[in-house]
Design a protein around this motif. Structure first.
Motif, PDB file in Angstrom:
ATOM      1  N   LEU A   4       9.938   4.628 -17.330  1.00  0.00           N
ATOM      2  CA  LEU A   4       9.033   3.566 -17.766  1.00  0.00           C
ATOM      3  C   LEU A   4       8.312   2.872 -16.613  1.00  0.00           C
ATOM      4  O   LEU A   4       7.166   2.451 -16.772  1.00  0.00           O
ATOM      5  N   GLY A   5       8.957   2.764 -15.464  1.00  0.00           N
ATOM      6  CA  GLY A   5       8.325   2.108 -14.328  1.00  0.00           C
ATOM      7  C   GLY A   5       7.051   2.810 -13.904  1.00  0.00           C
ATOM      8  O   GLY A   5       5.995   2.183 -13.767  1.00  0.00           O
ATOM      9  N   PHE A   6       7.122   4.116 -13.702  1.00  0.00           N
ATOM     10  CA  PHE A   6       5.907   4.800 -13.262  1.00  0.00           C
ATOM     11  C   PHE A   6       4.943   5.045 -14.406  1.00  0.00           C
ATOM     12  O   PHE A   6       3.737   5.151 -14.194  1.00  0.00           O
ATOM     13  N   LEU A   7       5.421   5.072 -15.653  1.00  0.00           N
ATOM     14  CA  LEU A   7       4.483   5.139 -16.772  1.00  0.00           C
ATOM     15  C   LEU A   7       3.673   3.842 -16.863  1.00  0.00           C
ATOM     16  O   LEU A   7       2.479   3.866 -17.162  1.00  0.00           O
ATOM     17  N   ASP A   8       4.309   2.715 -16.566  1.00  0.00           N
ATOM     18  CA  ASP A   8       3.588   1.450 -16.554  1.00  0.00           C
ATOM     19  C   ASP A   8       2.567   1.434 -15.418  1.00  0.00           C
ATOM     20  O   ASP A   8       1.442   0.958 -15.594  1.00  0.00           O
ATOM     21  N   GLU A   9       2.941   1.970 -14.264  1.00  0.00           N
ATOM     22  CA  GLU A   9       1.989   2.062 -13.150  1.00  0.00           C
ATOM     23  C   GLU A   9       0.826   2.975 -13.519  1.00  0.00           C
ATOM     24  O   GLU A   9      -0.332   2.688 -13.181  1.00  0.00           O
ATOM     25  N   LEU A  10       1.095   4.068 -14.215  1.00  0.00           N
ATOM     26  CA  LEU A  10       0.042   4.973 -14.669  1.00  0.00           C
ATOM     27  C   LEU A  10      -0.882   4.251 -15.649  1.00  0.00           C
ATOM     28  O   LEU A  10      -2.105   4.387 -15.587  1.00  0.00           O
ATOM     29  N   ARG A  11      -0.319   3.452 -16.538  1.00  0.00           N
ATOM     30  CA  ARG A  11      -1.109   2.672 -17.494  1.00  0.00           C
ATOM     31  C   ARG A  11      -2.046   1.727 -16.744  1.00  0.00           C
ATOM     32  O   ARG A  11      -3.249   1.684 -17.025  1.00  0.00           O
ATOM     33  N   LYS A  12      -1.506   1.001 -15.770  1.00  0.00           N
ATOM     34  CA  LYS A  12      -2.323   0.064 -14.995  1.00  0.00           C
ATOM     35  C   LYS A  12      -3.428   0.801 -14.236  1.00  0.00           C
ATOM     36  O   LYS A  12      -4.580   0.367 -14.219  1.00  0.00           O
ATOM     37  N   TRP A  13      -3.072   1.896 -13.621  1.00  0.00           N
ATOM     38  CA  TRP A  13      -4.037   2.691 -12.871  1.00  0.00           C
ATOM     39  C   TRP A  13      -5.163   3.164 -13.777  1.00  0.00           C
ATOM     40  O   TRP A  13      -6.339   3.053 -13.436  1.00  0.00           O
ATOM     41  N   SER A  14      -4.814   3.672 -14.963  1.00  0.00           N
ATOM     42  CA  SER A  14      -5.839   4.204 -15.862  1.00  0.00           C
ATOM     43  C   SER A  14      -6.723   3.096 -16.428  1.00  0.00           C
ATOM     44  O   SER A  14      -7.898   3.322 -16.718  1.00  0.00           O
ATOM     45  N   GLU A  15      -6.186   1.898 -16.582  1.00  0.00           N
ATOM     46  CA  GLU A  15      -7.000   0.778 -17.053  1.00  0.00           C
ATOM     47  C   GLU A  15      -8.030   0.351 -16.013  1.00  0.00           C
ATOM     48  O   GLU A  15      -9.050  -0.235 -16.354  1.00  0.00           O
ATOM     49  N   GLU A  16      -7.799   0.661 -14.752  1.00  0.00           N
ATOM     50  CA  GLU A  16      -8.709   0.282 -13.670  1.00  0.00           C
ATOM     51  C   GLU A  16      -9.716   1.370 -13.331  1.00  0.00           C
ATOM     52  O   GLU A  16     -10.565   1.176 -12.460  1.00  0.00           O
ATOM     53  N   LEU A  17      -9.651   2.517 -14.004  1.00  0.00           N
ATOM     54  CA  LEU A  17     -10.584   3.614 -13.713  1.00  0.00           C
ATOM     55  C   LEU A  17     -12.013   3.209 -14.056  1.00  0.00           C
ATOM     56  O   LEU A  17     -12.239   2.451 -14.988  1.00  0.00           O
ATOM     57  N   PRO A  18     -12.986   3.729 -13.307  1.00  0.00           N
ATOM     58  CA  PRO A  18     -14.389   3.495 -13.676  1.00  0.00           C
ATOM     59  C   PRO A  18     -14.653   4.025 -15.086  1.00  0.00           C
ATOM     60  O   PRO A  18     -14.002   4.975 -15.536  1.00  0.00           O
ATOM     61  N   ASN A  19     -15.622   3.447 -15.767  1.00  0.00           N
ATOM     62  CA  ASN A  19     -15.896   3.798 -17.162  1.00  0.00           C
ATOM     63  C   ASN A  19     -16.061   5.288 -17.420  1.00  0.00           C
ATOM     64  O   ASN A  19     -15.613   5.786 -18.431  1.00  0.00           O
ATOM     65  N   GLY A  20     -16.696   6.015 -16.540  1.00  0.00           N
ATOM     66  CA  GLY A  20     -16.920   7.443 -16.772  1.00  0.00           C
ATOM     67  C   GLY A  20     -15.663   8.285 -16.692  1.00  0.00           C
ATOM     68  O   GLY A  20     -15.630   9.420 -17.158  1.00  0.00           O
ATOM     69  N   LEU A  21     -14.599   7.759 -16.108  1.00  0.00           N
ATOM     70  CA  LEU A  21     -13.383   8.540 -15.912  1.00  0.00           C
ATOM     71  C   LEU A  21     -12.297   8.290 -16.950  1.00  0.00           C
ATOM     72  O   LEU A  21     -11.354   9.037 -17.026  1.00  0.00           O
ATOM     73  N   ASN A  22     -12.410   7.242 -17.728  1.00  0.00           N
ATOM     74  CA  ASN A  22     -11.294   6.919 -18.631  1.00  0.00           C
ATOM     75  C   ASN A  22     -11.501   7.472 -20.042  1.00  0.00           C
ATOM     76  O   ASN A  22     -11.203   6.827 -21.011  1.00  0.00           O
ATOM     77  N   ARG A  23     -11.956   8.661 -20.136  1.00  0.00           N
ATOM     78  CA  ARG A  23     -12.127   9.315 -21.446  1.00  0.00           C
ATOM     79  C   ARG A  23     -11.043  10.304 -21.689  1.00  0.00           C
ATOM     80  O   ARG A  23     -10.471  10.884 -20.914  1.00  0.00           O
TER      81      ARG A  23
END
Length: 122
Positions: A103-122
């Motif tokens: 869960l720790g690194f899944l939460d980090e992955l969630r945070k990272w993906s929320e910060e992606l530029p708009n074109g990359l988070n599809r």
């Protein structure tokens, strides 16, 4: 990891790190890198969830795919399955102590993906 030395077309030495198969990243990805695996673990973090509720939480995944992933996660010791003594019989799943370690690194992955530029988070 081990170092590998190659030469480019001009004779320059190139040093790269090559994973000794399977490297730690590859081993980890084999466990949780399957489609829907991270989502399943994430949705189980707050407590046991019945199968039908879990399938509603994970939009886009078929019940067959969720069943397949849950079986794999159970075999790997990340998820526990409990058959409820109800009418009709229902099944609920919960994350194990070992599963919680992801869960720790899944939460980090969630945070990272929320910060992606708009074109990359599809």
């Amino acid at each position: 990891m081990r170092a590998r030395i190659d030469e480019d077309a001009k004779g320059r030495r190139l040093v790269s790190e090559a994973c000794v198969e399977p490297c730690a990243i590859e081993r980890g990805m084999r466990i949780i890198g399957g489609k829907w695996t991270g989502s399943i673990l994430w949705h189980l973090k707050d407590g046991p969830v019945r199968f039908n509720d879990l399938s509603r939480m994970i939009g886009g995944a078929s019940k067959k795919m969720i069943t397949e992933r849950l079986r794999q996660l159970e075999e790997q010791g990340l998820v526990a399955r409990q058959v409820m003594d109800t009418a009709p019989i229902s099944v609920q799943y919960s994350i194990t102590k070992f599963g919680r370690t992801a869960l720790g690194f899944l939460d980090e992955l969630r945070k990272w993906s929320e910060e992606l530029p708009n074109g990359l988070n599809r």
